[in-house]
Design an enzyme around this catalytic site. Structure first.
Site, PDB file in Angstrom:
ATOM      1  N   TRP A  31       1.025  -1.139  -0.006  1.00  0.00           N
ATOM      2  CA  TRP A  31      -0.027  -0.176   0.125  1.00  0.00           C
ATOM      3  C   TRP A  31       0.956   1.257   0.060  1.00  0.00           C
ATOM      4  O   TRP A  31       2.082   1.190   0.322  1.00  0.00           O
ATOM      5  CB  TRP A  31      -0.636   0.261   1.405  1.00  0.00           C
ATOM      6  CG  TRP A  31      -2.205   0.645   1.425  1.00  0.00           C
ATOM      7  CD1 TRP A  31      -2.005   2.190   1.786  1.00  0.00           C
ATOM      8  CD2 TRP A  31      -3.559   0.937   0.410  1.00  0.00           C
ATOM      9  NE1 TRP A  31      -3.094   3.483   1.088  1.00  0.00           N
ATOM     10  CE2 TRP A  31      -4.116   2.664   0.778  1.00  0.00           C
ATOM     11  CE3 TRP A  31      -3.831  -0.207  -0.401  1.00  0.00           C
ATOM     12  CZ2 TRP A  31      -5.198   2.498   0.441  1.00  0.00           C
ATOM     13  CZ3 TRP A  31      -4.895   0.179  -0.547  1.00  0.00           C
ATOM     14  CH2 TRP A  31      -5.252   1.162  -0.271  1.00  0.00           C
ATOM     15  N   SER A  65       0.646  -1.759   5.500  1.00  0.00           N
ATOM     16  CA  SER A  65       1.614  -2.045   7.088  1.00  0.00           C
ATOM     17  C   SER A  65       0.876  -2.776   8.228  1.00  0.00           C
ATOM     18  O   SER A  65       1.451  -3.331   8.600  1.00  0.00           O
ATOM     19  CB  SER A  65       1.414   0.007   7.490  1.00  0.00           C
ATOM     20  OG  SER A  65       2.190   0.181   6.593  1.00  0.00           O
ATOM     21  N   PHE A  66      -0.275  -3.121   7.985  1.00  0.00           N
ATOM     22  CA  PHE A  66      -1.105  -3.111   9.509  1.00  0.00           C
ATOM     23  C   PHE A  66      -0.266  -4.778   9.079  1.00  0.00           C
ATOM     24  O   PHE A  66       0.248  -5.168   9.876  1.00  0.00           O
ATOM     25  CB  PHE A  66      -2.890  -3.539   9.061  1.00  0.00           C
ATOM     26  CG  PHE A  66      -2.644  -4.383  10.566  1.00  0.00           C
ATOM     27  CD1 PHE A  66      -3.438  -3.840  11.230  1.00  0.00           C
ATOM     28  CD2 PHE A  66      -3.326  -5.636  10.100  1.00  0.00           C
ATOM     29  CE1 PHE A  66      -4.014  -4.212  12.759  1.00  0.00           C
ATOM     30  CE2 PHE A  66      -4.233  -5.566  11.220  1.00  0.00           C
ATOM     31  CZ  PHE A  66      -4.180  -5.518  12.747  1.00  0.00           C
ATOM     32  N   CYS A  89       3.996   3.059   4.654  1.00  0.00           N
ATOM     33  CA  CYS A  89       3.424   4.658   5.215  1.00  0.00           C
ATOM     34  C   CYS A  89       2.501   4.078   5.366  1.00  0.00           C
ATOM     35  O   CYS A  89       1.355   3.795   4.246  1.00  0.00           O
ATOM     36  CB  CYS A  89       4.271   4.514   3.791  1.00  0.00           C
ATOM     37  SG  CYS A  89       3.604   6.563   3.765  1.00  0.00           S
ATOM     38  N   VAL A  90       2.020   5.105   6.526  1.00  0.00           N
ATOM     39  CA  VAL A  90      -0.107   5.115   6.768  1.00  0.00           C
ATOM     40  C   VAL A  90      -0.047   7.070   7.010  1.00  0.00           C
ATOM     41  O   VAL A  90       0.479   7.470   7.485  1.00  0.00           O
ATOM     42  CB  VAL A  90      -0.274   5.053   8.063  1.00  0.00           C
ATOM     43  CG1 VAL A  90      -1.719   5.201   8.358  1.00  0.00           C
ATOM     44  CG2 VAL A  90       0.501   3.704   8.066  1.00  0.00           C
ATOM     45  N   GLU A  94      -8.876  11.535   5.601  1.00  0.00           N
ATOM     46  CA  GLU A  94      -9.439  11.762   6.247  1.00  0.00           C
ATOM     47  C   GLU A  94     -10.671  11.303   7.792  1.00  0.00           C
ATOM     48  O   GLU A  94     -11.310  11.753   8.517  1.00  0.00           O
ATOM     49  CB  GLU A  94     -11.216  11.649   5.535  1.00  0.00           C
ATOM     50  CG  GLU A  94     -10.592  12.407   4.369  1.00  0.00           C
ATOM     51  CD  GLU A  94     -11.544  12.633   2.784  1.00  0.00           C
ATOM     52  OE1 GLU A  94     -13.149  11.753   3.605  1.00  0.00           O
ATOM     53  OE2 GLU A  94     -11.468  13.419   2.056  1.00  0.00           O
ATOM     54  N   THR A  95      -9.871   9.853   7.729  1.00  0.00           N
ATOM     55  CA  THR A  95     -10.543   8.644   9.390  1.00  0.00           C
ATOM     56  C   THR A  95      -9.637   9.254  10.119  1.00  0.00           C
ATOM     57  O   THR A  95      -8.052   9.063   9.405  1.00  0.00           O
ATOM     58  CB  THR A  95     -11.468   8.023   8.993  1.00  0.00           C
ATOM     59  OG1 THR A  95     -10.056   6.832   8.592  1.00  0.00           O
ATOM     60  CG2 THR A  95     -12.247   7.996   7.569  1.00  0.00           C
ATOM     61  N   HIS A  97      -8.440   6.119  11.457  1.00  0.00           N
ATOM     62  CA  HIS A  97      -7.799   4.844  10.400  1.00  0.00           C
ATOM     63  C   HIS A  97      -6.256   5.069  10.533  1.00  0.00           C
ATOM     64  O   HIS A  97      -6.069   3.257  12.046  1.00  0.00           O
ATOM     65  CB  HIS A  97      -8.207   4.399   9.386  1.00  0.00           C
ATOM     66  CG  HIS A  97      -7.008   4.915   8.393  1.00  0.00           C
ATOM     67  ND1 HIS A  97      -6.979   6.175   7.314  1.00  0.00           N
ATOM     68  CD2 HIS A  97      -5.863   4.559   7.727  1.00  0.00           C
ATOM     69  CE1 HIS A  97      -6.306   6.335   6.675  1.00  0.00           C
ATOM     70  NE2 HIS A  97      -5.365   4.873   6.521  1.00  0.00           N
ATOM     71  N   ARG A 136       9.900  12.187   2.873  1.00  0.00           N
ATOM     72  CA  ARG A 136      10.351  11.185   3.435  1.00  0.00           C
ATOM     73  C   ARG A 136      10.901   9.814   3.355  1.00  0.00           C
ATOM     74  O   ARG A 136      11.656   9.060   3.891  1.00  0.00           O
ATOM     75  CB  ARG A 136      10.053  10.846   4.667  1.00  0.00           C
ATOM     76  CG  ARG A 136       9.531  12.442   6.139  1.00  0.00           C
ATOM     77  CD  ARG A 136       8.543  12.799   6.996  1.00  0.00           C
ATOM     78  NE  ARG A 136       8.375  14.342   7.414  1.00  0.00           N
ATOM     79  CZ  ARG A 136       7.770  14.812   7.158  1.00  0.00           C
ATOM     80  NH1 ARG A 136       8.323  14.703   5.998  1.00  0.00           N
ATOM     81  NH2 ARG A 136       8.191  16.050   7.607  1.00  0.00           N
TER      82      ARG A 136
END
Length: 166
Positions: A31, A65-66, A89-90, A94-95, A97, A136
């Site tokens: 992701w 990532s989870f 990378c997370v 908008e939420t 999560h 980054r």
């Protein structure tokens, strides 16, 4: 220290251990691939630059990532793996999560390291937006992948120091 104040690709290389015979696993989240591929490239090239052999670096991909914690655990449980670098990378979005994912991944990777006694490195970006992630992952703030790889090397050096202390 915030990466706005420090370049992630600038670090001390004093007293690095010989890693020619050390084996590394790099677990990469698919992701946000544009970012995670850049993180992988940074980590991989840094390992090679400081003495790792190509044949001693293995890559494993996970969907997001989870899943880094479980992927890292599988590699860390293997006797021939000396250190695991987890890259992801997370982006906030908008939420909320990202709060749940980031906390779970940090805790999961910490647990893998503690359970296996091996360095398991948190190379996960937690930016507010895509541009911060790019900055980054080889951009103006350096590459978190570089930092993650050097951290793995330094932790192997500390492990060697601890276990050879008499």
């Amino acid at each position: 220290m915030a990466s706005e104040l420090k370049n992630l690709s600038v670090f001390s290389t004093d007293n690095l251990p010989d890693i020619r015979h050390r084996r590394f696993a790099i677990v990469v989240a698919e992701w946000n691939a544009e970012v995670t591929e850049a993180l992988f490239e940074g980590a991989y090239q840094t390992l090679l630059q400081y003495g790792a052999l190509t044949e001693n670096i293995v890559r494993g991909n996970v969907p997001g990532s989870f899943e880094l914690s479980l992927g890292a655990s599988w590699f860390a449980q293997r006797d021939e793996i000396d250190a695991v670098i987890a890259l992801g990378c997370v982006i906030q979005g908008e939420t909320k999560h990202n709060d749940y994912i980031n906390h779970a991944v940090a805790q999961g990777l910490t647990n893998v390291g503690l359970q296996t006694g091996k360095p398991v490195i948190f190379g996960v970006l937690t930016p507010n937006n895509q541009q911060q992630a790019i900055d980054r992952a080889g951009g103006i703030h350096g590459n978190k992948g570089d930092e993650a790889a050097i951290t793995a090397i330094k932790m192997l050096g500390l492990q060697q120091q601890v276990y050879s202390f008499k």
